[in-house]
Scaffold this motif. Structure first.
Motif, short mmCIF file in Angstrom:
data_model
loop_
_atom_site.label_atom_id
_atom_site.label_comp_id
_atom_site.label_asym_id
_atom_site.label_seq_id
_atom_site.Cartn_x
_atom_site.Cartn_y
_atom_site.Cartn_z
N SER A 158 -22.82 54.08 33.08
CA SER A 158 -21.73 53.19 33.47
C SER A 158 -20.41 53.94 33.42
O SER A 158 -20.22 54.85 32.61
N ASP A 159 -19.51 53.58 34.36
CA ASP A 159 -18.16 54.13 34.31
C ASP A 159 -17.42 53.62 33.08
O ASP A 159 -16.57 54.31 32.52
N GLU A 160 -17.75 52.38 32.71
CA GLU A 160 -17.16 51.79 31.51
C GLU A 160 -18.21 51.81 30.39
O GLU A 160 -19.31 51.30 30.57
N PRO A 161 -17.87 52.38 29.25
CA PRO A 161 -18.86 52.43 28.17
C PRO A 161 -19.19 51.04 27.66
O PRO A 161 -18.34 50.14 27.70
N PRO A 162 -20.43 50.81 27.23
CA PRO A 162 -20.77 49.51 26.65
C PRO A 162 -19.96 49.27 25.38
O PRO A 162 -19.38 50.19 24.80
N ALA A 163 -19.93 48.02 24.96
CA ALA A 163 -19.14 47.66 23.79
C ALA A 163 -19.57 48.45 22.56
O ALA A 163 -18.75 48.81 21.71
N SER A 164 -20.86 48.71 22.46
CA SER A 164 -21.37 49.52 21.36
C SER A 164 -22.59 50.28 21.84
O SER A 164 -23.28 49.85 22.75
N TYR A 165 -22.82 51.43 21.25
CA TYR A 165 -23.97 52.24 21.63
C TYR A 165 -24.36 53.13 20.46
O TYR A 165 -23.58 53.39 19.55
N VAL A 166 -25.60 53.63 20.54
CA VAL A 166 -26.14 54.46 19.46
C VAL A 166 -25.85 55.93 19.71
O VAL A 166 -25.56 56.69 18.79
N ALA A 167 -25.95 56.34 20.98
CA ALA A 167 -25.72 57.74 21.33
C ALA A 167 -25.20 57.82 22.76
O ALA A 167 -25.42 56.91 23.56
N ARG A 168 -24.51 58.92 23.08
CA ARG A 168 -23.96 59.11 24.43
C ARG A 168 -24.12 60.56 24.84
O ARG A 168 -23.92 61.48 24.04
#
Length: 292
Positions: free
Chosen positions: A30-40
């Motif tokens: 996504s161009d916009e990061p999710p509200a929370s995530y575990v790894a990127r």
């Protein structure tokens, strides 16, 4: 680029393999990061929902352990780094990769068609079918290994596990109400604790489900309670209530899950054969099939 790919194909085989998996590996982009995530990795994110699905797919007692979580995250990061490198090298344009992608696409569609076929039909054997199979094959259904009946639960608290063990040492094998109380109060997985106490299980299958107690299970005498074992961030308690020896003629309830499994497999095979024959006849009638 194609010639470079061919010369380096052994070295880049794992990268090319990732291209064949497509979005199955990449998680959320996504161009916009999710509200929370575990790894990127770059614009790709591993969310908690992604992680939970992968943990659930592992099954077994390790599916919620810290080690399993770390393993999945590390594998995802490694794969995404390789996937991004494959994209940078434009490997998707290579002729060999295109052929493999087409084969993979066909394979995925064939699998989807088979799954839809099975989902649209009832593959749940009736009680009558199970009973009939049991009566017809009873002589061939003698136990091929010991089957056991146990009381088992795991808990995150060591003191609770010790308390359960002490109660189990004096608890009657027929005291279901007392056992249900212990499960309610202490078990981290109440469904598993109740299910395992109501049925006989192959000793090897039970041991594979709780590897930390596998050796203890083999050595226990009927009525014995194993020492509390700490594994996978939980404390495990096990008592052996009964053991049926290899070669014993089983009761239906001991092997009913196995009979239902066999009947489902048989039904799937028959359904698959019927559908292939239907498609073959239709293709022949339409002039779409030619073969030696």
């Amino acid at each position: 680029m194609i010639s470079a790919f061919k010369s380096a194909s052994p070295r880049l085989g794992s990268i090319v393999g990732l291209l064949l998996l497509g979005t199955c590996l990449v998680g959320c982009q996504s161009d916009e990061p999710p509200a929370s995530y575990v790894a990127r990795v770059g614009d790709y994110y591993l969310t908690q929902d992604d992680l939970d699905r992968r943990l659930a797919g592992m099954g077994g007692p390790t599916s919620d352990s810290t080690a399993a979580r770390e393993q999945i995250i590390e594998q995802w990061v490694t794969r995404m780094l390789l996937y991004r490198e494959a994209q940078r090298l434009n490997l998707e344009s290579a002729e060999e990769v295109q052929r493999k992608l087409k084969r993979q696409r066909r394979s995925i569609l064939v699998t989807a068609a088979k799954n839809q076929l099975y989902e649209e039909a009832s593959l749940t054997p009736s009680d009558e079918e199970v009973q009939t199979y049991f009566q017809r094959h009873k002589d061939q259904l003698t136990l091929r290994e010991p089957y056991v009946s146990v009381r088992y639960l795991s808990t995150e608290d060591r003191a609770a596990a010790q308390e359960v063990r002490e109660e189990l040492r004096t608890l009657s094998a027929s005291s279901d109400s007392a056992w249900n109380r212990l499960v309610r109060e202490y078990a981290a997985d109440t469904a598993r604790a109740r299910k395992w106490s109501r049925r006989y299980l192959p000793q090897s299958q039970l041991g594979s489900q709780i590897p930390a107690l596998q050796a203890e299970l083999r050595e226990l005498d009927v009525g014995d309670t194993a020492p509390v074992v700490n594994a996978d961030d939980r404390y495990h308690v096990l008592r052996l209530d009964r053991r049926m020896a290899e070669g014993t003629t089983p009761q239906l309830q001991w092997i009913e899950p196995e009979i239902r499994r066999r009947l489902r497999i048989r039904a799937r095979k028959q359904m698959y054969a019927n559908e292939v024959e239907r498609l073959r006849s239709k293709a022949q009638a339409d002039g779409a099939l030619e073969m030696p």
